[in-house]
Design an enzyme around this catalytic site. Structure first.
Site, PDB file in Angstrom:
ATOM      1  N   GLY A   1       0.817  -1.212   0.000  1.00  0.00           N
ATOM      2  CA  GLY A   1       0.000   0.000   0.000  1.00  0.00           C
ATOM      3  C   GLY A   1       0.847   1.257   0.000  1.00  0.00           C
ATOM      4  O   GLY A   1       0.869   2.006   0.983  1.00  0.00           O
TER       5      GLY A   1
ATOM      6  N   SER B   1       1.774   3.353  -3.454  1.00  0.00           N
ATOM      7  CA  SER B   1       1.345   4.312  -4.485  1.00  0.00           C
ATOM      8  C   SER B   1      -0.102   4.753  -4.317  1.00  0.00           C
ATOM      9  O   SER B   1      -0.950   3.994  -3.842  1.00  0.00           O
ATOM     10  CB  SER B   1       1.496   3.683  -5.876  1.00  0.00           C
ATOM     11  OG  SER B   1       2.839   3.475  -6.178  1.00  0.00           O
TER      12      SER B   1
ATOM     13  N   GLU C   1      12.052  -5.106  -1.353  1.00  0.00           N
ATOM     14  CA  GLU C   1      11.251  -5.228  -2.572  1.00  0.00           C
ATOM     15  C   GLU C   1      12.111  -5.189  -3.830  1.00  0.00           C
ATOM     16  O   GLU C   1      11.793  -5.813  -4.829  1.00  0.00           O
ATOM     17  CB  GLU C   1      10.225  -4.081  -2.600  1.00  0.00           C
ATOM     18  CG  GLU C   1       9.252  -4.169  -3.762  1.00  0.00           C
ATOM     19  CD  GLU C   1       8.173  -3.096  -3.695  1.00  0.00           C
ATOM     20  OE1 GLU C   1       7.906  -2.590  -2.577  1.00  0.00           O
ATOM     21  OE2 GLU C   1       7.603  -2.772  -4.738  1.00  0.00           O
TER      22      GLU C   1
END
Lengths: 322, 390
Positions: free
Chosen positions: B138, B140, B257
């Site tokens: 969560g 962008s 990420e």
């Protein structure tokens, strides 16, 4: 590499570069030209990867003596228990041609591998070659009827291995040169002001520098693995070397283009130090096979009817050989 | 100009793979080959985003291949990051359907481990490690893409905890996920410094007021979503980590990420298939094209492995990690271009079986590679900063 060796090498390469005779004397005295010769044969007995690090450093320092060639020649000579103290060597960098030999005006001997025999020849310079090396290359003829040394090479030392080890030496030099070009270009673009600020602050220039960084980093990674694969007195892992040379040769050309672009016209002048690296890169990327030569070998290796699988090689035993 | 530095700009220390890694690799590979043979899955490009299969995720969980580096008391397996890398490499190289659990295993679980309450760790991590609890990202928002600090989603304190309002976008897999870590504003920016006043929240996606709507990608598939939080009431412990520390936590999450092998292996299956399909059919030019791809893949793989090792040793090779994603994403696009070139001289109806669908799949699925997890432009900015240009 041990800190002491690294510091010594850094000092020699940085301080003595101006005077070729002094530099050579220092390299001889330090034992670096015999880094890959076993101690039992009066050598330094360093691991192969350390020797390649010395070569990388010498390229950054624009060493104008045949250090890399001699290091490798001494390694080959030691396999047949031979030693020519203090000699400077050159090598055949393109198959067996004698038309374009590096350091043709300053090396004492040529070492080549001829049908399984290690041959050391004296030679005469026929013609300087006006080409890309920055170091004097030339066309040579061999002197006398027979070589100074002729000895049957050990089984593992085939002409392919001669070429592969040469390619790995050049890869290390290309990586050193690219790293130094990155440093120079960062310094130049930070110092140079246009439109009231340094070039480095422009996104368009940052794009160029990140491209140089990407090419340099990936070449260095491929090199760092490839230099760990050969064992002393064994045929190396040719795929790792092929990957390193193909990557470095292709990358170096792109780095040169980008570095000149970031500098502007000054980057294209002989006077500015960038030119020395560019000259060398343009030669080294072709020596012992340019990128396409090695790319074809790699591509063919994986697409022959009986070829191995990519996943086995790339993700298989990787990193087990050091 | 004198240049004194003889230092290497980039360092990629490498280490031999251990016996444990090699036997683990063999085990994973055998499992995957069996799965393919028995119809467990069909290899797919971009599998970590586009191929979701909860049953398969549960199988991996049962084998101990999820949550590998987490503590055993939370369902993890206390394996090394390099062992985890072995598993992720093999899964990606096989094109296995790993999308369902990918985000939970890669980053959400680790964030919970780092910042979650003991109760959250105990209740959520074992399920994530079992491959039965999934997560979405969560970050962008419609008005905050690359400029992440511009997020407008806000969380207000209420007596029972927090009320969350806002909209997140491009939330991959949210429609099949249990949790999302949401970056939200909890207090105003400090003048121009917008990185203060942000916090992370662990939001159960079944909560009332959460509305997830799919966004079709260019191929018509729904894997990403818009997620609306319409005054969602959260318990006090939904705040992950410290109030106001969201930016730093989020940056740490982005390192997880960005640094993995999925940034260059998304269409390894296409390259591998092409090599097999085109065996014996390539001229020298074709061989050179494939050879070039392989040299880049080799370099990326070595960089990635070296980064994992440096992370294991407590270093933070940020420049190197950004470079891997940058080079890796461009490599993935090169694979598509090059395979197209190789096939261009062969009439389409004579293309090797299986290669054409794999190519089409790659063409459709790869475009977001240079966008998700930070655009190439953002990465270049990071690299330039680390080179001292900013």
């Amino acid at each position: 590499m041990e800190k002491l060796i690294e510091d010594t090498a850094a000092r020699i390469f940085m301080e003595q570069t101006e005077d070729a005779n002094k530099l050579w004397a220092a390299l001889e005295e330090s034992g670096f030209t015999r880094a890959w010769v076993p101690e039992s044969l009066d050598g330094f007995g360093l691991p192969l990867e350390d020797g390649f690090e010395l070569i990388r450093m010498s390229a950054k320092a624009l060493t104008a003596v045949p250090f890399a060639e001699t290091l490798l020649a001494n390694y080959f000579l030691a396999t047949v228990d031979q030693h020519l103290p203090g000699a400077k060597f050159t090598l055949c960098t393109t198959t067996d041609s004698l038309d374009n030999i590096p350091f043709a005006d300053s090396a004492d001997y040529l070492l080549r591998l001829e049908r399984g025999t290690i041959e050391v020849w004296r030679f005469n310079l026929v013609d300087q070659v006006n080409e890309l090396s920055g170091n004097s290359a030339g066309q040579i003829i061999l002197e006398g009827e027979s070589p100074v040394i002729a000895a049957a090479a050990p089984d593992w030392l085939s002409s392919n291995v001669y070429e592969q080890m040469g390619a790995l030496v050049r890869s290390a030099q290309l990586c050193g040169a690219m790293e130094h070009i990155l440093s120079i270009t960062l310094q130049y673009t930070s110092a140079r002001q246009q439109f009231g600020r340094s070039l480095a602050k422009f996104q368009a220039i940052q794009l160029i520098l990140t491209r140089i960084a990407a090419q340099t980093a990936s070449s260095c990674a491929a090199l760092q693995y490839a230099v760990m694969t050969p064992q002393l007195s064994q045929a190396p892992d040719w795929i790792a070397i092929a990957c390193a040379k193909a990557k470095a040769s292709a990358a170096a050309g792109l780095v040169v283009t980008d570095a000149i672009q970031a500098h502007g016209a000054i980057g294209y002048t002989q006077e500015y130090m960038l030119s020395n690296y560019i000259h060398r890169i343009w030669r080294w990327r072709e020596d012992f096979g340019g990128e396409t030569y090695w790319q074809i070998k790699i591509g063919q290796h994986y697409t022959q009817p009986d070829s191995g699988s990519l996943i086995e090689d790339i993700f298989g035993q990787t990193n087990t050989k050091c | 100009m004198a240049v004194t530095s003889s230092m290497n700009h980039f360092n990629f220390p490498l280490a031999p793979s251990t016996e444990a890694e090699n036997s683990l690799r063999a085990e994973v590979r055998e499992f995957l080959q069996d799965e393919i043979k028995t119809g467990g899955f069909t290899p797919g490009a971009d599998c970590w985003m586009s191929e979701s299969c909860p049953e398969f995720s549960a199988k991996l969980g049962a084998r101990g291949w999820l949550g590998m580096v987490w503590p055993k008391k939370y369902g993890g397996h206390e394996r090394s990051p390099l062992e985890r890398l072995v598993v992720t490499e093999e899964l990606l190289a096989a094109g296995a359907p790993v999308a369902a659990h990918w985000i939970a295993d890669r980053q959400t679980g680790t964030q919970i481990l780092r910042f979650g309450s003991e109760q959250q760790r105990q209740s959520i991590l074992p399920r994530m490690a079992a491959g039965t609890c999934f997560a979405a990202i969560g970050m962008s928002e419609p008005q905050a893409g690359s400029d992440l600090a511009a997020v407008q989603t806000k969380a207000d304190k209420i007596p029972t905890g927090w009320r969350l309002s806002g909209r997140k976008i491009w939330s991959t897999g949210a429609h099949r996920s249990d949790y999302m870590i949401v970056l939200a504003r909890t207090s105003p920016a400090d003048g121009r410094n917008r990185q203060v006043g942000l916090s992370q929240f662990l939001v159960p996606l079944q909560a009332q007021g959460v509305e997830i709507s799919g966004i079709k990608d260019i191929a018509g598939n729904v894997h990403f979503n818009e997620t609306l939080f319409d005054g969602v009431e959260l318990e006090a412990d939904a705040l992950l980590g410290l109030e106001g520390n969201g930016w730093a936590q989020c940056m740490g999450e982005l390192v997880l990420e960005r640094s993995g092998p999925e940034r260059f292996l998304s269409n390894f299956v296409l390259l591998d298939r092409a090599l097999i399909s085109l065996r014996g059919q390539l001229d020298k030019h074709g061989a050179a094209i494939l050879g070039e791809l392989i040299t880049t893949l080799n370099a990326l793989r070595l960089m990635s492995r070296s980064i994992a090792r440096q992370l294991e040793n407590g270093l933070s090779p940020d420049t190197e990690a950004a470079l891997v994603k940058l080079i890796g994403n461009s490599f993935e696009q090169d694979v598509v271009t090059r395979v197209r070139q190789l096939l261009s001289t062969i009439p389409r109806d004579q293309w090797p079986d299986e290669l054409a669908p794999m190519l089409d799949q790659s063409i459709f699925r790869l475009p977001p590679g240079t966008l998700r997890g930070g655009t190439s432009e953002i990465l270049r900015g990071m690299i330039a900063r680390q080179l001292g240009m900013r």
